[in-house]
Design a protein around this motif. Structure first.
Motif, PDB file in Angstrom:
ATOM      1  N   SER A 138       2.468  -1.216   2.315  1.00  0.00           N
ATOM      2  CA  SER A 138       1.061  -1.777   2.176  1.00  0.00           C
ATOM      3  C   SER A 138       0.148  -0.883   1.461  1.00  0.00           C
ATOM      4  O   SER A 138      -0.794  -1.147   0.645  1.00  0.00           O
ATOM      5  CB  SER A 138       0.583  -2.084   3.817  1.00  0.00           C
TER       6      SER A 138
ATOM      7  N   THR B 230      -7.550  -8.637  -7.355  1.00  0.00           N
ATOM      8  CA  THR B 230      -7.225  -8.898  -6.006  1.00  0.00           C
ATOM      9  C   THR B 230      -7.022 -10.222  -5.388  1.00  0.00           C
ATOM     10  O   THR B 230      -6.316 -10.538  -4.293  1.00  0.00           O
ATOM     11  CB  THR B 230      -7.667  -8.018  -5.022  1.00  0.00           C
TER      12      THR B 230
ATOM     13  N   SER C  59       1.506  -4.831  -0.811  1.00  0.00           N
ATOM     14  CA  SER C  59       2.795  -5.517  -1.305  1.00  0.00           C
ATOM     15  C   SER C  59       2.597  -7.172  -0.990  1.00  0.00           C
ATOM     16  O   SER C  59       3.133  -7.697  -1.776  1.00  0.00           O
ATOM     17  CB  SER C  59       3.864  -4.887  -0.515  1.00  0.00           C
ATOM     18  N   THR C  60       1.733  -7.601   0.008  1.00  0.00           N
ATOM     19  CA  THR C  60       1.516  -8.777   0.073  1.00  0.00           C
ATOM     20  C   THR C  60       0.759  -9.409  -1.083  1.00  0.00           C
ATOM     21  O   THR C  60       1.003 -10.406  -1.496  1.00  0.00           O
ATOM     22  CB  THR C  60       0.667  -9.072   1.561  1.00  0.00           C
TER      23      THR C  60
ATOM     24  N   THR D 172      -3.605  -0.950   2.097  1.00  0.00           N
ATOM     25  CA  THR D 172      -4.534  -2.306   1.311  1.00  0.00           C
ATOM     26  C   THR D 172      -3.804  -3.386   1.392  1.00  0.00           C
ATOM     27  O   THR D 172      -4.214  -4.369   0.820  1.00  0.00           O
ATOM     28  CB  THR D 172      -5.064  -1.856   0.073  1.00  0.00           C
ATOM     29  N   ASN D 173      -2.821  -3.681   2.123  1.00  0.00           N
ATOM     30  CA  ASN D 173      -1.924  -4.800   1.843  1.00  0.00           C
ATOM     31  C   ASN D 173      -1.455  -5.077   0.803  1.00  0.00           C
ATOM     32  O   ASN D 173      -1.151  -6.293   0.350  1.00  0.00           O
ATOM     33  CB  ASN D 173      -2.831  -6.003   2.554  1.00  0.00           C
TER      34      ASN D 173
END
Length: 295
Positions: A97, A17, A103-104, A100-101
């Motif tokens: 998202s 991550t 796609s960013t 958990t965000n």
């Protein structure tokens, strides 16, 4: 047992991550001399155990202890991939998202680390620490042919003797053995990739020649959720067809990458065999094919 004070499986996921910054990460970083530890050294590292040099240096002074390529104390160099149904993968592909965000994070990996190659692999090194390390802080460096592979990892050596993990199970099945650990490493293979076109094709077909009578061909599609790879081997020529799984043209030529494995040798692109088409069946030209041996 592997010490629970050093990066374990969960720490590899943490590195997954945080990998957009392209530096290794771990939870706590303390172990005894002689313990077996596991470290994530970054995304998509092109290195195998027989090529990896590890230098372990006491921060307080003293000469580094160097593991040359092939040192038995480097137990495994393997790649770890995200679950294809993970929020990271699904969220990236669907631009969501997922709470958990996702796609960013996925876009940061593509843009900052892998150059739009969605074959996401976090390289994991399993090694035994030297038995003669003084207590206190130390750094671990990784290199291949004199070139650094990752930023140094800082660790703390605790007092007392450690114990290397034998990876020998006490019951069967299943039994964890040293061979099982080594079997997680990538075997001899060739990466086949494409570039050069201004328009991304909807489908690609090509032929690859190889030395007859060597190994047994196995074509590996690293992202089966993105594309299908249909293939056939006549014994000296492999024909591969690549098409998207959901009927939508892939976003980048890099996503067409695949591997040829199974111990076959002499894999090479069969000149002028590539055929590429857009979603309407129109031919696309200008695509070049690269075949590189990766192990």
């Amino acid at each position: 047992m592997i010490t629970n004070r050093i990066l374990l499986l969960g720490a590899a996921l943490l590195a997954l991550t945080l990998g957009a910054c392209s530096s290794p990460n771990s939870f706590t970083t303390a172990a005894r001399s002689g313990d077996t530890i596991v470290l994530a050294i970054g995304w998509n590292k092109d290195v195998k155990r027989s090529e990896l040099t590890v230098s372990i240096t006491p921060t307080g002074g003293g000469a580094p202890i160097v593991y040359s390529p092939g040192d038995a104390r480097v137990r495994s160099v393997a790649n770890m991939y995200p679950d294809p149904a993970s929020r990271l993968v699904v969220g990236t592909e669907t631009a969501q998202s997922m709470g958990t965000n996702a796609s960013t994070l996925g876009n940061a990996i593509n843009n900052s680390v892998t150059g739009q190659d969605k074959d996401w692999g976090q390289t994991i090194v399993v090694l035994d620490l030297p038995t003669s390390m003084p207590t206190g802080p130390a750094t671990i460096a990784f290199s291949k042919a004199g070139t650094s592979l990752a930023p140094n990892i800082n660790i703390t050596i605790l007092s007392g003797p450690g114990v290397p993990n034998t990876f020998a199970g006490s019951s069967a099945p299943p039994t964890t053995t040293a061979d099982m650990l080594a079997s997680l490493e990538r075997g001899p293979s060739y990466a086949v990739s494409f570039n050069g076109a201004t328009v991304v094709p909807h489908a690609i077909q090509l032929d690859l020649n190889h030395t007859a009578g060597t190994g047994k061909t196995w074509v590996v599609n690293p992202r089966g959720d993105l594309k299908s790879a249909t293939w056939n081997d006549t014994g000296s020529k492999i024909t591969v067809m690549l098409t998207p799984v959901n009927g939508k043209t892939l976003g980048n030529l890099a996503h067409f990458k695949f591997y040829v494995s199974g111990g076959v040798t002499g894999v090479a692109y069969a000149s002028s065999s590539l055929k590429a088409y857009d979603i309407n069946g129109n031919a696309i030209t200008g695509i070049t094919t690269t075949v590189s041996q990766v192990n």
